[in-house]
Enzyme design. Structure first.
Site, PDB file in Angstrom:
ATOM      1  CG  PHE A 111      32.112  41.556  41.997  1.00 29.71           C
ATOM      2  CD1 PHE A 111      32.849  40.541  42.577  1.00 29.71           C
ATOM      3  CD2 PHE A 111      31.098  42.144  42.737  1.00 29.71           C
ATOM      4  CE1 PHE A 111      32.580  40.123  43.869  1.00 29.71           C
ATOM      5  CE2 PHE A 111      30.825  41.726  44.030  1.00 29.71           C
ATOM      6  CZ  PHE A 111      31.575  40.716  44.598  1.00 29.71           C
ATOM      7  CE  LYS A 112      35.395  40.938  46.946  1.00 32.32           C
ATOM      8  NZ  LYS A 112      35.366  39.751  46.050  1.00 32.32           N
ATOM      9  CG  ASP A 113      37.440  47.356  39.906  1.00 37.84           C
ATOM     10  OD1 ASP A 113      38.345  47.567  40.723  1.00 37.84           O
ATOM     11  OD2 ASP A 113      37.635  46.782  38.803  1.00 37.84           O
ATOM     12  CB  ALA A 168      36.680  49.203  45.959  1.00 36.49           C
TER      13      ALA A 168
END
Ligand SMILES: *Cc1c(COP(=O)(O)O)cnc(C)c1O
Length: 431
Positions: free
Chosen positions: A106-108, A111
């Site tokens: 989910f950090k895509d 980021a």
């Protein structure tokens, strides 16, 4: 829009300054000076808006004039080119799948958004910005992918040798270009310590503009509020009170959801679900915040003993525990309970939860015991193949490996092996 330091409200920065610095000079976290609710018809007609329109209208006030509208729209388009489906798995229980991005974490989104903002701000600047980040696994891949090829930005990722999964290591070490992987002979805490030391090392900071890419940075933290709006858009027609359960480590994701609430999203309650690292559940029970060394669990992206964003959550609710309790419940679960519920959900519904999503599911179920008529949405923060060992061992299934993962598995690993801080420092000073 100004952001102020939570340690001293007189220390202020623009969005641009806050993104480039990451943290305030007094080491406080930056917090927006105001959050203006969106008009009611934004939420009434949200299902007529595209995800990119929703994101633009929600983030615009925070970015204000630091990025012109046209460029901000382009940044959002670069960030959000995949789906965020809400999948019903039982009556009144759905999962919001946040793993359809390039690294399946989910950090895509955070980021990529941060990388694009930093790329925008570094245009025309003489000095490169160096992003220094320590990872226990998932953050590094998302950051590496998000920043790949961004002009004016170099990324140095520290990871503990032999302590991340093969997939995660490949995602960190095979990209090349402006991404450098430092393979540290040690554990995650050693990587984290070296990064912190570098930020305080004047010899380095006089010479290089360093920033961090964790959820302390407002450009990584705030775009996570999009998820909650995208889910609200899909679940609104259920006509029930919506509750979000968020598997939490540093509490950046759930805190962004609470910002969406302040923007007027008609959701009144959140559940922060944790593994054995239970500092927040204990605080909610007895009002005492007591950080602890983190303990290792099967949901390792949430192994955090002193969640950095919890101060932001407290600020959102005026540091008032009763107000906070009206909006937030928090529960902690053991690895045994997590594995048992992964099995149960798989055999009852056929749905494969990863260990983080499973913790989120448990928290929702706990809340629904006393609020049975709510519609619960669990944030599924990673694809099950990212935690393949646990999933295979617990469920005796082999989940299919998706193409974005297969793609990196044949590529060649490239890393700098380092064993101490001096080696990191000389790399930073020489490069
Ligand atoms: C980072 C991460 C979390 C925790 O998110 P926070 O914003 O730190 O609370 C949960 N699940 C996965 C898979 C993660 O990578």
């Amino acid at each position: 829009m100004k952001f102020y330091s939570l340690k001293n409200h007189n220390i202020q920065a623009s969005f641009k300054e806050a993104v480039i610095a990451g943290i305030a000079p007094d080491k406080g976290l930056y917090f927006p000076e105001s959050i203006t609710p969106l008009p009611a018809d934004f939420f009434e007609k949200i299902d007529e808006l595209s995800n990119q329109e929703i994101a633009f209208r929600a983030i615009h006030q925070f970015v204000s004039d630091d990025i012109p509208n046209k460029d901000l729209k382009e940044i959002i388009a670069n960030t959000l080119d995949f789906d965020f489906p809400v999948i019903d798995i039982e009556e009144n229980v759905a999962v919001l799948e946040l793993f359809h991005g390039p690294t399946m974490a989910f950090k895509d989104v955070g980021a990529r958004f941060m990388a694009n903002c930093l790329g925008y701000f570094s245009q025309g600047e003489k000095q490169d910005v160096t992003v220094l980040v320590a990872t226990s696994g998932d953050t590094g891949g998302a950051v590496a992918n998000g920043f790949l090829g961004v002009d004016g930005v170099k990324v140095v990722i520290l990871y503990p040798s032999g302590k991340v999964s093969e997939i995660q290591e490949k995602q960190l070490t095979t990209l090349g270009q402006n991404i450098e992987a430092m393979e540290v002979d040690g554990v995650f805490d050693d990587c984290q310590r070296m990064v912190k030391t570098a930020f305080l090392d004047k010899e380095i900071t006089d010479y290089k503009q360093l920033t961090s890419a964790n959820s302390i940075n407002v450009a990584r933290w705030l775009p996570q509020l999009f998820y909650f709006l995208f889910a609200y858009k899909q679940a609104k027609s259920k006509g029930k009170e919506i509750v979000f359960s968020v598997p939490s480590g540093n509490f950046g994701n759930i805190c962004a959801g609470m910002v969406a609430q302040k923007l007027g999203m008609p959701v009144h309650h959140f559940v922060a679900s944790t593994n054995a690292n239970d500092v927040v559940p204990k605080f909610m029970a007895n009002g005492v915040y007591e950080p602890m060394p983190s303990v290792a669990t099967i949901s390792n992206a949430m192994d955090v003993g002193d969640p950095s964003n919890f101060v932001r959550i407290q600020q959102l609710y005026q540091n008032n525990l009763d107000t906070l309790r009206n909006n937030l419940s928090s529960y902690s679960f053991t690895d045994e309970t997590t594995k048992a519920v992964m099995k149960k959900v798989y055999s009852d519904t056929g749905y494969i939860l990863d260990p983080h999503g499973a913790v989120g599911y448990l928290g929702l179920k706990e809340h629904q015991k006393s609020h049975p008529n709510t519609f619960g949405i669990v944030l599924e923060t990673a694809h099950p193949v990212k935690f393949l060992d646990v999933v295979e061992e617990t469920l005796a299934v082999k989940p299919e490996i998706p193409p974005q993962i297969i793609k990196v598995m044949d590529k060649e690993k490239k890393s700098h092996k380092i064993s101490g801080y001096e080696e990191l420092k000389s790399y930073l000073m020489d490069s």
